[in-house]
Design an enzyme around this catalytic site. Sequence first.
Site, mmCIF file in Angstrom:
data_model
loop_
_atom_site.group_PDB
_atom_site.id
_atom_site.type_symbol
_atom_site.label_atom_id
_atom_site.label_comp_id
_atom_site.label_asym_id
_atom_site.label_seq_id
_atom_site.Cartn_x
_atom_site.Cartn_y
_atom_site.Cartn_z
ATOM 1 N N THR A 20 0.833 -1.207 0.000
ATOM 2 C CA THR A 20 0.000 0.000 0.000
ATOM 3 C C THR A 20 0.867 1.256 0.000
ATOM 4 O OG1 THR A 20 -1.553 -1.258 1.367
ATOM 5 C CG2 THR A 20 -1.976 1.084 1.161
ATOM 6 N N ARG A 24 7.834 -2.572 2.806
ATOM 7 C CA ARG A 24 7.931 -2.653 4.268
ATOM 8 C C ARG A 24 8.332 -4.051 4.668
ATOM 9 N NH1 ARG A 24 3.151 0.782 6.424
ATOM 10 N NH2 ARG A 24 3.722 2.725 5.396
ATOM 11 N N SER A 115 5.907 3.971 8.682
ATOM 12 C CA SER A 115 4.732 4.666 9.201
ATOM 13 C C SER A 115 4.483 4.383 10.679
ATOM 14 C CB SER A 115 3.523 4.293 8.346
ATOM 15 O OG SER A 115 2.413 5.053 8.713
ATOM 16 N N HIS A 116 3.367 3.770 10.977
ATOM 17 C CA HIS A 116 2.931 3.568 12.360
ATOM 18 C C HIS A 116 3.408 2.236 12.922
ATOM 19 C CE1 HIS A 116 0.366 2.090 9.264
ATOM 20 N NE2 HIS A 116 0.013 1.117 10.063
ATOM 21 N N ASP A 281 1.505 9.916 13.910
ATOM 22 C CA ASP A 281 2.138 8.597 13.895
ATOM 23 C C ASP A 281 3.641 8.656 13.640
ATOM 24 O OD1 ASP A 281 2.091 9.278 11.208
ATOM 25 O OD2 ASP A 281 1.813 7.203 10.551
ATOM 26 N N ASP A 283 5.675 8.530 11.089
ATOM 27 C CA ASP A 283 6.226 9.423 10.065
ATOM 28 C C ASP A 283 5.427 10.709 9.907
ATOM 29 O OD1 ASP A 283 4.115 7.950 9.025
ATOM 30 O OD2 ASP A 283 4.850 8.122 6.973
ATOM 31 N N ASP A 285 2.249 11.430 9.192
ATOM 32 C CA ASP A 285 1.182 11.686 8.214
ATOM 33 C C ASP A 285 -0.213 11.359 8.739
ATOM 34 O OD1 ASP A 285 1.597 8.977 8.111
ATOM 35 O OD2 ASP A 285 1.761 8.850 5.927
ATOM 36 N N ARG A 286 -0.288 10.543 9.790
ATOM 37 C CA ARG A 286 -1.611 10.258 10.354
ATOM 38 C C ARG A 286 -1.904 11.195 11.523
ATOM 39 N NH1 ARG A 286 -2.621 3.773 10.687
ATOM 40 N NH2 ARG A 286 -2.190 3.379 8.493
ATOM 41 N N THR A 348 -7.834 2.038 -1.262
ATOM 42 C CA THR A 348 -7.044 2.382 -0.082
ATOM 43 C C THR A 348 -5.602 2.748 -0.460
ATOM 44 O OG1 THR A 348 -8.380 0.961 1.308
ATOM 45 C CG2 THR A 348 -6.151 1.415 2.078
ATOM 46 N N GLU A 367 -8.779 9.290 4.623
ATOM 47 C CA GLU A 367 -8.966 7.856 4.793
ATOM 48 C C GLU A 367 -9.419 7.580 6.218
ATOM 49 O OE1 GLU A 367 -6.395 5.023 2.447
ATOM 50 O OE2 GLU A 367 -4.911 6.425 3.214
ATOM 51 N N GLU A 368 -10.158 6.484 6.368
ATOM 52 C CA GLU A 368 -10.632 6.106 7.699
ATOM 53 C C GLU A 368 -9.475 5.780 8.647
ATOM 54 O OE1 GLU A 368 -9.919 2.820 8.649
ATOM 55 O OE2 GLU A 368 -9.039 2.523 6.670
ATOM 56 N N SER A 369 -8.311 5.496 8.078
ATOM 57 C CA SER A 369 -7.156 5.102 8.880
ATOM 58 C C SER A 369 -6.398 6.314 9.410
ATOM 59 C CB SER A 369 -6.244 4.228 8.033
ATOM 60 O OG SER A 369 -5.921 4.903 6.825
ATOM 61 N N LYS A 380 -0.821 12.412 3.031
ATOM 62 C CA LYS A 380 -1.650 12.835 4.136
ATOM 63 C C LYS A 380 -0.762 13.570 5.132
ATOM 64 C CE LYS A 380 -1.573 8.139 5.963
ATOM 65 N NZ LYS A 380 -1.662 7.028 5.017
ATOM 66 N N ARG A 500 -9.023 -6.674 7.656
ATOM 67 C CA ARG A 500 -9.734 -5.488 8.123
ATOM 68 C C ARG A 500 -11.200 -5.617 7.735
ATOM 69 N NH1 ARG A 500 -5.384 -2.758 9.658
ATOM 70 N NH2 ARG A 500 -3.700 -2.193 8.231
HETATM 71 C C1 G1P Z 1 -3.103 1.176 5.891
HETATM 72 C C2 G1P Z 1 -4.387 1.962 5.866
HETATM 73 C C3 G1P Z 1 -4.436 2.832 4.641
HETATM 74 C C4 G1P Z 1 -3.197 3.728 4.588
HETATM 75 C C5 G1P Z 1 -1.944 2.887 4.714
HETATM 76 C C6 G1P Z 1 -0.700 3.744 4.815
HETATM 77 O O1 G1P Z 1 -3.035 0.342 4.773
HETATM 78 O O2 G1P Z 1 -5.509 1.115 5.922
HETATM 79 O O3 G1P Z 1 -5.614 3.597 4.653
HETATM 80 O O4 G1P Z 1 -3.160 4.454 3.401
HETATM 81 O O5 G1P Z 1 -2.013 2.059 5.868
HETATM 82 O O6 G1P Z 1 -0.723 4.566 5.953
HETATM 83 P P1 G1P Z 1 -3.406 -1.224 4.816
HETATM 84 O O7 G1P Z 1 -2.571 -1.832 5.893
HETATM 85 O O8 G1P Z 1 -4.870 -1.285 5.170
HETATM 86 O O9 G1P Z 1 -3.121 -1.725 3.434
HETATM 87 ZN ZN ZN Z 2 2.254 7.145 8.549
#
Ligand code: G1P
Ligand code: ZN
Length: 547
Positions: A20, A24, A115-116, A281, A283, A285-286, A348, A367-369, A380, A500
């Site tokens: 996504t 990683r 990221s997170h 988070d 990095d 962005d969230r 997504t 995004e919902e995330s 973001k 999810r």
């Molecule tokens: C998750 C989130 C998605 C976001 C991505 C990167 O991806 O659901 O909205 O863009 O992290 O921060 P997923 O693990 O669902 O593929």
């Molecule tokens: Zn992030």
Amino acid sequence: MTMKLISVPSAPFSGQKPGTSGLRKKVTVFRQPRYLENFVQAIFDTLSGQQGKTLVLGGDGRFYNDVAIQTILRMAAAAGFGRVLVGRDGILSTPAASAVIRKWQAFGGIILSASHNPGGPDGDFGIKYNLSNGGPANEGFTDAVYQRTQEISAYHTVDAADIDLGRIGELHIGEMLVTIIDPVADYAELLESLFDFERIAALLARPDFRMRFDAMHAVNGPYAHEILERRLGAPAGTVVNGTPLPDFGGGHPDPNPVYAAELVAALADSRSGLSFGAASDGDGDRNMIVGRDFVVSPSDSLAVIAANYALIPGYASGLAGVARSMPTSCAVDRVARELGIPCYETPTGWKYFGSLLDAGKATICGEESAGTGSSHVREKDGLWAVLYWLNILAVRDTPADVIVREHWQRFGRNVYSRHDYEGIDTAAGDRLMNDLRARLPQLVGTLCNELRVAAADDFAYTDPVDGSLSERQGVRILLEDGSRVVFRLSGTGTEGATLRVYLERYVADASQHEVPTQEALAPLIGLAETVAQIAANTGRKGPDVIS
Ligand code: G1P
Ligand code: ZN
């Protein structure tokens, strides 16, 4: 100064497929000799025309960031880049990297982050390439990079020692200029151009308004210190956990009610004297927005942000459109309808918003995330969302929870939740999704847990700008009363699979708005179990994380 080019023979690793948001993997995977180098070489081989151009480079400061930066600098010199802009100490938040790429019209950028996801020697690492628009490369590019990783036979570097990234200034690696920049300055200047800093400063100075920003020991610490405390004058101590640590202090730098529980608890405790809380988070962005004893759901936050655009200097002239990822609640759709602007539904991942933003079709995306952002960058942006909320609070002089409740009264409430089943067996996850896909045609029209299925499909998206098609982006079950259940597998994990399940129900009746979320969604939770046989397929009794 010319420098000796070195070509190191190499051979492909399997599985270097970007998900996504970039590649990683566990740090232990990235630390294998030639692993990072292969992937970086594959990126450089996929590019063309980078000779003499500028690359932006930085990361969220997690473990291995420092080593990877030095490796990439040498490889960039070998690839013929003319200049690299690198954040001091190798630090750049994801939105700041995007801002720097755009401001300096760089050829592209490399962002080091997972990221997170947790960091440290046993944590995660990641690498992502962004294009000259400042946004993540599209699927066509990442597919080509993956192809290249599968046929690579050498990587190219130069014979040069590590450089000191601790001081702002310029130096050379061979003929390539390395400019070490203040990671915050360009980004802070951009935010200052969008929001009413004077008004926000006045709010933060009020004795009856106290805010806490939890940087979660992640990259946004220095950004929040500079912007909230120094430029906006918030009292020292407003920013907590503000020093980035390579392992995020052992925590999980994901701003949700589970991993930012302390912040949520502080806002729920009237003795804390806090009126507003926020977090971001790994990095940066969230974001998470918290009112007094009230966590704003990211989907609602997006809708509130869109509905209040007229109050914000950078957006007051109007929104071209809004966009949300498919699993994100339809709350923002209702705002768009009232504003008479288009609302786009994308797969997504932030990369899908890029072409809409570039084409001027959308101004605000989310995004919902916990990701929200706008056309100011192509990622973001956590602190952007926090400042946007502060600007709304400053103008409306209304607490955050009341703003959301008033929003529900006006538009109705899209009750929403996401259930995550983390680290399940990969084969079990695939089986669940495949079974579900196979059963979609039979589901339509049937009564399931007393809810009638109106439509069921596997979401596919055709980009309205470039016409590219993305398929299999999540199974949607749409009920006759407008409710939805969506299933998809995460594309950002590094171990096993994460299922999810996204649940949404529209409640117009204001007398029902305070019904607890999980209770209001109970029929849909039951339906999800019946349709997907989650317990039987995964061996799990319930989700690991509910957000
Ligand atoms: C998750 C989130 C998605 C976001 C991505 C990167 O991806 O659901 O909205 O863009 O992290 O921060 P997923 O693990 O669902 O593929
Ligand atoms: Zn992030």
